[in-house]
Design a protein around this motif. Structure first.
Motif, mmCIF file in Angstrom:
data_model
loop_
_atom_site.group_PDB
_atom_site.id
_atom_site.type_symbol
_atom_site.label_atom_id
_atom_site.label_comp_id
_atom_site.label_asym_id
_atom_site.label_seq_id
_atom_site.Cartn_x
_atom_site.Cartn_y
_atom_site.Cartn_z
ATOM 1 N N LEU A 168 0.837 -1.191 0.000
ATOM 2 C CA LEU A 168 0.000 0.000 0.000
ATOM 3 C C LEU A 168 0.871 1.239 0.000
ATOM 4 N N ARG A 169 0.237 2.418 -0.125
ATOM 5 C CA ARG A 169 1.029 3.651 -0.250
ATOM 6 C C ARG A 169 1.866 3.947 0.991
ATOM 7 N N ASP A 170 1.437 3.386 2.162
ATOM 8 C CA ASP A 170 2.231 3.596 3.383
ATOM 9 C C ASP A 170 3.231 2.459 3.605
ATOM 10 N N THR B 204 -19.271 -3.010 -5.527
ATOM 11 C CA THR B 204 -19.464 -2.487 -4.172
ATOM 12 C C THR B 204 -18.102 -2.494 -3.483
ATOM 13 N N LEU B 205 -17.903 -1.596 -2.531
ATOM 14 C CA LEU B 205 -16.598 -1.487 -1.878
ATOM 15 C C LEU B 205 -16.747 -1.191 -0.390
ATOM 16 N N LEU B 206 -15.845 -1.741 0.376
ATOM 17 C CA LEU B 206 -15.874 -1.557 1.830
ATOM 18 C C LEU B 206 -14.462 -1.743 2.381
ATOM 19 N N THR B 207 -14.021 -0.787 3.199
ATOM 20 C CA THR B 207 -12.682 -0.871 3.804
ATOM 21 C C THR B 207 -12.806 -0.848 5.322
ATOM 22 N N HIS B 208 -11.991 -1.656 5.985
ATOM 23 C CA HIS B 208 -11.955 -1.685 7.446
ATOM 24 C C HIS B 208 -11.674 -0.264 7.960
ATOM 25 N N ARG C 63 -8.477 2.954 6.435
ATOM 26 C CA ARG C 63 -8.970 3.875 5.398
ATOM 27 C C ARG C 63 -7.900 4.904 5.009
ATOM 28 N N GLY C 64 -8.022 5.414 3.805
ATOM 29 C CA GLY C 64 -7.086 6.439 3.336
ATOM 30 C C GLY C 64 -5.707 5.896 3.012
ATOM 31 N N ARG C 65 -5.599 4.568 2.833
ATOM 32 C CA ARG C 65 -4.295 3.964 2.498
ATOM 33 C C ARG C 65 -4.327 3.316 1.118
ATOM 34 N N ASP C 66 -5.352 3.594 0.358
ATOM 35 C CA ASP C 66 -5.512 3.072 -1.013
ATOM 36 C C ASP C 66 -6.105 1.673 -1.088
ATOM 37 N N VAL C 67 -6.596 1.128 0.025
ATOM 38 C CA VAL C 67 -7.164 -0.227 0.005
ATOM 39 C C VAL C 67 -8.239 -0.326 -1.080
ATOM 40 N N SER C 68 -9.167 0.606 -1.038
ATOM 41 C CA SER C 68 -10.283 0.569 -1.961
ATOM 42 C C SER C 68 -9.846 0.823 -3.401
ATOM 43 N N LYS C 69 -8.963 1.799 -3.556
ATOM 44 C CA LYS C 69 -8.527 2.108 -4.921
ATOM 45 C C LYS C 69 -7.824 0.907 -5.554
ATOM 46 N N VAL C 70 -6.999 0.212 -4.748
ATOM 47 C CA VAL C 70 -6.302 -0.968 -5.274
ATOM 48 C C VAL C 70 -7.318 -2.053 -5.649
ATOM 49 N N LYS D 246 -19.430 10.755 0.532
ATOM 50 C CA LYS D 246 -18.570 11.636 -0.280
ATOM 51 C C LYS D 246 -17.236 10.965 -0.595
ATOM 52 N N ILE D 247 -16.715 10.186 0.379
ATOM 53 C CA ILE D 247 -15.409 9.549 0.147
ATOM 54 C C ILE D 247 -15.540 8.485 -0.944
ATOM 55 N N ALA D 248 -16.619 7.719 -0.880
ATOM 56 C CA ALA D 248 -16.849 6.697 -1.910
ATOM 57 C C ALA D 248 -16.931 7.357 -3.292
ATOM 58 N N ARG D 249 -17.636 8.474 -3.387
ATOM 59 C CA ARG D 249 -17.763 9.165 -4.667
ATOM 60 C C ARG D 249 -16.404 9.696 -5.126
ATOM 61 N N HIS D 250 -15.611 10.172 -4.163
ATOM 62 C CA HIS D 250 -14.265 10.687 -4.460
ATOM 63 C C HIS D 250 -13.376 9.562 -5.006
ATOM 64 N N VAL D 251 -13.382 8.402 -4.340
ATOM 65 C CA VAL D 251 -12.562 7.257 -4.767
ATOM 66 C C VAL D 251 -12.960 6.838 -6.181
ATOM 67 N N ALA E 112 -14.538 8.561 -8.474
ATOM 68 C CA ALA E 112 -14.211 9.608 -9.449
ATOM 69 C C ALA E 112 -12.725 9.556 -9.802
ATOM 70 N N GLN E 113 -11.890 9.295 -8.789
ATOM 71 C CA GLN E 113 -10.446 9.205 -9.061
ATOM 72 C C GLN E 113 -10.127 8.067 -10.019
ATOM 73 N N LEU E 114 -10.958 7.027 -9.977
ATOM 74 C CA LEU E 114 -10.728 5.860 -10.838
ATOM 75 C C LEU E 114 -11.420 6.012 -12.196
HETATM 76 C C1 LIG Z 1 -15.539 4.489 0.553
HETATM 77 C C2 LIG Z 1 -14.466 3.590 1.153
HETATM 78 C C3 LIG Z 1 -14.653 2.184 0.564
HETATM 79 C C4 LIG Z 1 -13.084 4.157 0.770
HETATM 80 O O1 LIG Z 1 -12.118 3.230 1.215
HETATM 81 P P1 LIG Z 1 -10.560 3.595 1.419
HETATM 82 O O2 LIG Z 1 -9.832 2.284 1.373
HETATM 83 O O3 LIG Z 1 -10.366 4.465 2.566
HETATM 84 O O4 LIG Z 1 -10.246 4.392 0.078
HETATM 85 P P2 LIG Z 1 -8.800 4.781 -0.474
HETATM 86 O O5 LIG Z 1 -7.798 4.827 0.622
HETATM 87 O O6 LIG Z 1 -8.511 3.875 -1.631
HETATM 88 O O7 LIG Z 1 -9.056 6.234 -1.039
HETATM 89 C C5 LIG Z 1 -9.687 7.118 -0.192
HETATM 90 C C6 LIG Z 1 -9.590 8.531 -0.694
HETATM 91 O O8 LIG Z 1 -10.444 9.279 0.155
HETATM 92 C C7 LIG Z 1 -9.636 9.975 1.100
HETATM 93 N N1 LIG Z 1 -10.171 9.665 2.415
HETATM 94 C C8 LIG Z 1 -10.238 8.485 3.055
HETATM 95 N N2 LIG Z 1 -10.791 8.640 4.259
HETATM 96 C C9 LIG Z 1 -11.091 9.947 4.374
HETATM 97 C C10 LIG Z 1 -11.698 10.729 5.368
HETATM 98 N N3 LIG Z 1 -12.131 10.199 6.529
HETATM 99 N N4 LIG Z 1 -11.872 12.044 5.153
HETATM 100 C C11 LIG Z 1 -11.463 12.573 3.987
HETATM 101 N N5 LIG Z 1 -10.880 11.891 2.995
HETATM 102 C C12 LIG Z 1 -10.695 10.596 3.181
HETATM 103 C C13 LIG Z 1 -8.244 9.461 0.939
HETATM 104 O O9 LIG Z 1 -7.290 10.426 1.270
HETATM 105 C C14 LIG Z 1 -8.220 9.084 -0.521
HETATM 106 O O10 LIG Z 1 -8.127 10.200 -1.372
HETATM 107 P P3 LIG Z 1 -6.727 10.721 -1.984
HETATM 108 O O11 LIG Z 1 -6.171 9.607 -2.820
HETATM 109 O O12 LIG Z 1 -7.142 11.918 -2.794
HETATM 110 O O13 LIG Z 1 -5.850 11.041 -0.832
HETATM 111 C C15 LIG Z 1 -14.551 3.539 2.701
HETATM 112 O O14 LIG Z 1 -14.603 4.846 3.192
HETATM 113 C C16 LIG Z 1 -15.751 2.738 3.189
HETATM 114 O O15 LIG Z 1 -15.670 1.529 3.369
HETATM 115 N N6 LIG Z 1 -16.897 3.431 3.397
HETATM 116 C C17 LIG Z 1 -18.142 2.771 3.828
HETATM 117 C C18 LIG Z 1 -18.805 1.950 2.721
HETATM 118 C C19 LIG Z 1 -19.173 2.765 1.495
HETATM 119 O O16 LIG Z 1 -19.507 3.943 1.558
HETATM 120 N N7 LIG Z 1 -19.107 2.086 0.321
HETATM 121 C C20 LIG Z 1 -19.473 2.711 -0.950
HETATM 122 C C21 LIG Z 1 -20.811 2.321 -1.437
HETATM 123 S S1 LIG Z 1 -20.724 0.810 -2.399
#
Ligand SMILES: CC(C)(COP(=O)(O)OP(=O)(O)OC[C@H]1O[C@@H](n2cnc3c(N)ncnc32)[C@H](O)[C@@H]1OP(=O)(O)O)[C@@H](O)C(=O)NCCC(=O)NCCS
Length: 193
Positions: free
Chosen positions: A16-18, A104-108, A112-119, A145-150, A152-154
């Motif tokens: 992961l990125r870290d 569908t996506l879900l991260t522990h 979060r914020g370590r690219d788990v979902s993006k990978v 919003k974070i899910a939409r952000h992830v 959108a990045q992809l």
């Molecule tokens: C949406 C979700 C899957 C993202 O998982 P994640 O593994 O943290 O995602 P990533 O690390 O790959 O990417 C997260 C991005 O959001 C940012 N981010 C993560 N957590 C954040 C937080 N609490 N506040 C702000 N930004 C945040 C990260 O910095 C990253 O963006 P960047 O690359 O511009 O820095 C996770 O938040 C989750 O499980 N949410 C609940 C379930 C859900 O909403 N699923 C979507 C519907 S199917």
């Protein structure tokens, strides 16, 4: 391309990125307990946004014991024996949406914020492309919003937004957002469903 060939690359070791070393692989028959533990780590308020009752031990058991990867392909990210993320590619094997996969996506919460979902979603995009899917879609609660952000990045775009359209378990309404990605297809998939 046949799904079984695409899945031959797993398990895949990644960093992961870290710098955390992780393993990505499809869900296995022996993952029942660890998957259930992972799902229970999701905070109550987030579970309200998940469509299926995934924390029900019986549905988790069914998911693990009777896998049907052609229809539902759950990819897990593992740190050691702990599940830290999950993303699933859902396919309809016939009908007018047979060319569109749903993800569908879900991260522990602690990962979060370590690219788990993006990978994981990037892996699913590759698999979907190899399987001949033409589009991917994701249904997101407007609040996520974070899910939409992830997504959108992809490369996913917002296709549709319906205000106050979905209900959570407490009957509160939220906006419904459909996000979509067009895939470059490796081979033609035009079988009649
Ligand atoms: C949406 C979700 C899957 C993202 O998982 P994640 O593994 O943290 O995602 P990533 O690390 O790959 O990417 C997260 C991005 O959001 C940012 N981010 C993560 N957590 C954040 C937080 N609490 N506040 C702000 N930004 C945040 C990260 O910095 C990253 O963006 P960047 O690359 O511009 O820095 C996770 O938040 C989750 O499980 N949410 C609940 C379930 C859900 O909403 N699923 C979507 C519907 S199917």
């Amino acid at each position: 391309m046949m799904l079984e060939y695409v899945l031959e690359k797993y398990p895949a070791s990644l960093k992961l990125r870290d710098g955390t070393s992780v393993l990505v692989r499809p869900l296995g028959k022996r993952d029942e307990k660890r998957l259930h533990k992972f799902l229970l780590s999701v905070p109550e308020e987030e579970r309200l946004f998940i469509k299926q009752s995934l924390t029900d031990p019986l549905s988790v058991r069914d998911w693990c014991r009777h896998p049907d990867f052609e229809r539902n392909l759950p990819l897990l990210m593992m740190q050691g024996s702990k599940v830290i993320g999950e993303a699933t590619l859902h396919r309809r094997l016939g009908g007018w949406k047979r060319h569109i996969g749903l993800i569908t996506l879900l991260t522990h919460p602690e990962y979060r914020g370590r690219d788990v979902s993006k990978v994981l979603v990037t892996e699913l995009i590759g698999i979907a492309r190899h399987c001949g899917l033409r589009k991917l879609e994701a249904e997101v609660n407007g609040e996520r919003k974070i899910a939409r952000h992830v997504l959108a990045q992809l490369g996913f775009n917002e296709l549709l937004k319906l205000d106050d359209y979905v209900l959570d378990m407490k009957a509160v309404t939220y906006d419904y957002v459909l996000m979509g990605l067009n895939l470059k297809v490796d081979e033609e998939y035009a079988g009649i469903g």
